[in-house]
Scaffold this active site. Structure first.
Site, short mmCIF file in Angstrom:
data_model
loop_
_atom_site.label_atom_id
_atom_site.label_comp_id
_atom_site.label_asym_id
_atom_site.label_seq_id
_atom_site.Cartn_x
_atom_site.Cartn_y
_atom_site.Cartn_z
N CYS A 60 12.80 42.63 10.23
CA CYS A 60 12.50 43.67 9.16
C CYS A 60 13.61 45.00 10.26
O CYS A 60 14.58 45.28 10.38
CB CYS A 60 11.58 44.35 8.24
SG CYS A 60 11.53 44.61 7.22
N HIS A 110 9.17 39.24 6.47
CA HIS A 110 8.24 39.37 7.02
C HIS A 110 7.38 37.67 7.09
O HIS A 110 6.23 37.50 6.31
CB HIS A 110 7.80 39.68 6.40
CG HIS A 110 7.55 41.87 6.22
ND1 HIS A 110 7.72 42.46 8.41
CD2 HIS A 110 8.49 42.73 5.71
CE1 HIS A 110 8.14 43.74 7.62
NE2 HIS A 110 8.78 43.61 6.40
N GLU A 154 4.97 37.10 8.58
CA GLU A 154 4.10 37.09 9.01
C GLU A 154 2.80 38.01 8.29
O GLU A 154 1.74 37.51 8.25
CB GLU A 154 3.87 38.42 10.43
CG GLU A 154 3.39 40.07 9.98
CD GLU A 154 4.99 40.22 9.67
OE1 GLU A 154 5.79 42.08 8.68
OE2 GLU A 154 6.23 39.96 10.04
#
Length: 220
Positions: free
Chosen positions: A86, A194, A196
């Site tokens: 990002c 993302h 994660e």
């Protein structure tokens, strides 16, 4: 495996990616402040998401000139893997480590939701635990995720196999639905989604976890 997460003023996903790395590595990565000028020997550097410097000027433009980025660029040029997520993707383009630029979303609105992605290749250290053509569900949260490059650059990165991920639905106007790109050596990856944020069942899914597992397997 030794990994580091770079922390900028305004980073808000640095701990998220550190937790995802710990789940795959078994220990926490090093957290490195942006004003540091040196890095220890590392196997992986992560430039996380967030809003470095409040996204003033352009997203990532100020962070790209933070002292630590000189060392990140040097390590990347030496072949150390670098993952930018990002805002990290924006920083890597502003620093010249990746081609293209990230502009305002076509709809001029912040987008925060899960999106469909397609894996372009499975022959990189980042995507080795995915299949080429595999569909993923990964969250996005950005206002400036519209990937742009001129036609010559787009043709070159397509020809070199530098497109890592594409959006199943073009949510932000990105050229050719591009959601993530590599550098020419494929040791640097920038992506707007993302991974994660979907790397633990308690988060609602694990489509992002294979990326971290693949990196640990390749670099340990």
């Amino acid at each position: 495996m030794k990994a580091a997460v770079i922390v900028f003023p305004g980073s808000n996903c640095d701990r998220d990616v550190a937790v995802a790395l710990k789940a795959s590595m078994g220990h926490m990565p090093l957290m490195v402040w942006h004003r540091d000028t040196e890095l220890p020997l590392l196997d992986l550097i992560v430039v996380p998401g967030g809003f470095s410097y409040g996204d003033y000027l352009r997203s990532g433009a100020m962070a790209a000139h933070s002292p630590i980025m000189r060392e990140v660029k040097t390590r990347a040029e030496q072949g150390v893997p670098v993952l930018g997520i990002c805002n990290g993707f924006q920083i890597l383009t502003e620093a010249g480590l990746l081609p293209g630029a990230l502009m305002r979303n076509a709809g001029l609105k912040f987008i925060c939701r899960d999106v469909g992605l397609t894996v372009e290749h499975s022959d990189s250290i980042f995507t080795a635990k995915y299949e080429a053509g595999q569909s993923l569900r990964i969250p996005v949260a950005h206002h400036d995720g519209n990937y742009f490059a001129d036609e010559e650059t787009l043709n070159r990165i397509e020809g070199n196999g530098q497109v890592a991920f594409r959006y199943a639905e073009n949510i932000n106007g990105s050229a050719r639905n591009i959601a993530g790109v590599y550098n020419e050596k494929r040791n640097v990856l920038g992506m707007m989604p993302h991974p994660e944020r979907l790397a633990d069942p308690e988060l609602g899914g694990t489509d992002g976890k294979p990326m971290f597992d693949a990196l640990v397997e390749a670099l340990s």
